[in-house]
Design an enzyme around this catalytic site. Sequence first.
Site, mmCIF file in Angstrom:
data_model
loop_
_atom_site.group_PDB
_atom_site.id
_atom_site.type_symbol
_atom_site.label_atom_id
_atom_site.label_comp_id
_atom_site.label_asym_id
_atom_site.label_seq_id
_atom_site.Cartn_x
_atom_site.Cartn_y
_atom_site.Cartn_z
ATOM 1 N N ASN A 299 11.961 -54.199 -53.932
ATOM 2 C CA ASN A 299 12.851 -53.306 -54.429
ATOM 3 C C ASN A 299 13.512 -52.568 -53.449
ATOM 4 O O ASN A 299 12.740 -52.302 -52.102
ATOM 5 C CB ASN A 299 12.065 -52.311 -55.399
HETATM 6 O O1 PMT Z 1 12.945 -44.536 -50.642
HETATM 7 P P1 PMT Z 1 14.173 -44.011 -50.907
HETATM 8 O O2 PMT Z 1 14.983 -44.764 -50.182
HETATM 9 O O3 PMT Z 1 14.076 -42.414 -50.475
HETATM 10 O O4 PMT Z 1 14.581 -43.834 -52.396
HETATM 11 C C1 PMT Z 1 13.994 -43.261 -53.208
HETATM 12 C C2 PMT Z 1 13.707 -43.869 -54.733
HETATM 13 C C3 PMT Z 1 15.074 -44.089 -55.494
HETATM 14 C C4 PMT Z 1 13.039 -45.229 -54.633
HETATM 15 C C5 PMT Z 1 12.847 -42.882 -55.520
HETATM 16 O O5 PMT Z 1 13.671 -41.716 -55.680
HETATM 17 C C6 PMT Z 1 12.511 -43.365 -56.817
HETATM 18 O O6 PMT Z 1 13.423 -43.415 -58.010
HETATM 19 N N1 PMT Z 1 11.200 -44.039 -57.038
HETATM 20 C C7 PMT Z 1 10.743 -44.694 -58.164
HETATM 21 C C8 PMT Z 1 11.646 -46.188 -58.296
HETATM 22 C C9 PMT Z 1 11.173 -46.922 -59.558
HETATM 23 O O7 PMT Z 1 10.491 -47.890 -59.292
HETATM 24 O O8 PMT Z 1 11.334 -46.501 -60.684
HETATM 25 P P2 PMT Z 1 10.812 -47.194 -61.988
HETATM 26 O O9 PMT Z 1 11.875 -46.555 -63.028
HETATM 27 O O10 PMT Z 1 10.939 -48.695 -61.886
HETATM 28 O O11 PMT Z 1 9.404 -46.708 -62.356
HETATM 29 C C10 PMT Z 1 8.949 -45.700 -62.922
HETATM 30 C C11 PMT Z 1 7.715 -45.191 -62.305
HETATM 31 O O12 PMT Z 1 6.591 -46.334 -62.677
HETATM 32 C C12 PMT Z 1 7.710 -44.809 -60.776
HETATM 33 O O13 PMT Z 1 6.871 -43.570 -60.883
HETATM 34 C C13 PMT Z 1 6.791 -45.920 -60.151
HETATM 35 O O14 PMT Z 1 6.435 -45.950 -59.131
HETATM 36 C C14 PMT Z 1 5.960 -46.294 -61.246
HETATM 37 N N2 PMT Z 1 5.582 -47.714 -61.549
HETATM 38 C C15 PMT Z 1 6.749 -48.756 -61.508
HETATM 39 C C16 PMT Z 1 6.416 -50.024 -61.547
HETATM 40 C C17 PMT Z 1 5.088 -50.432 -61.776
HETATM 41 N N3 PMT Z 1 4.464 -51.552 -61.635
HETATM 42 N N4 PMT Z 1 3.984 -49.451 -61.716
HETATM 43 C C18 PMT Z 1 4.559 -48.137 -61.564
HETATM 44 O O15 PMT Z 1 3.423 -47.260 -61.434
#
Ligand code: PMT
Length: 213
Positions: free
Chosen positions: A22
């Site tokens: 990602n």
């Molecule tokens: O690293 P940078 O370049 O500074 O960018 C920052 C960022 C955009 C990556 C950061 O601000 C951000 O948004 N991180 C979360 C990205 C993400 O994966 O979002 P998501 O919507 O897919 O996941 C939601 C939440 O569930 C997140 O807290 C993630 O860590 C968590 N998750 C996701 C997938 C998984 N299998 N397990 C999780 O716990």
Amino acid sequence: MKFLVTAGPTREFFDPVRFLSNRSSGRMGYAVAAAAAARGHEVVLISGPVALAPPPAVRVVNVVSALDMLAAVEDEIEKCDALVMCAAVADWRPKVFSESKLKKRDMAARIELVPNPDILSALRPRKGNRIFAGFAAETGNLLEEAQGKLLRKGLDIIVANDVTQPGAGFETDTNIVTILSTDAEPEHLPLMGKDAVAVRIIERIERKAPAAP
Ligand code: PMT
């Protein structure tokens, strides 16, 4: 307080040289870890592969895959008061890993994937009084999507960033976020440095923390 922070991407290899991943530079998560340490908290940072120096006064645990990150979070969770999941965890991994580099001529046009565990959901039974904060990287319907994740993943706080906005999301030094929580109106922050966003997140967690006995 003791903070456990995750940052960066995970890599899901299907041979020694190729992987799915990602987008994430780790800057937002490293800023969260640095802000917590600067405010006097004990911080463990579980980091996917990034090109950043470890923040001062932070213990860094380096991981590669989502399964590694889950195992590292599981190892540290009992010792923390707050978990901040900023990592961009890959939701899928290749079903098969080849120990040797696949030859182009032998590769299929499709790679079979299997789901990775959701780390936040897996840790939910061990949450107790801990504060769980997540991030939501969205490309549309920011608040609805983030609110859904706040509830589905059993979080106290979610930091929503619309990664299509200039100056927000991946790889920049700035971000534009809305902080949603279970007990307050959404807080919309303007374009700010990731270090300043991180301070606002840590302050929110400090205010939510149960008073020490
Ligand atoms: O690293 P940078 O370049 O500074 O960018 C920052 C960022 C955009 C990556 C950061 O601000 C951000 O948004 N991180 C979360 C990205 C993400 O994966 O979002 P998501 O919507 O897919 O996941 C939601 C939440 O569930 C997140 O807290 C993630 O860590 C968590 N998750 C996701 C997938 C998984 N299998 N397990 C999780 O716990």
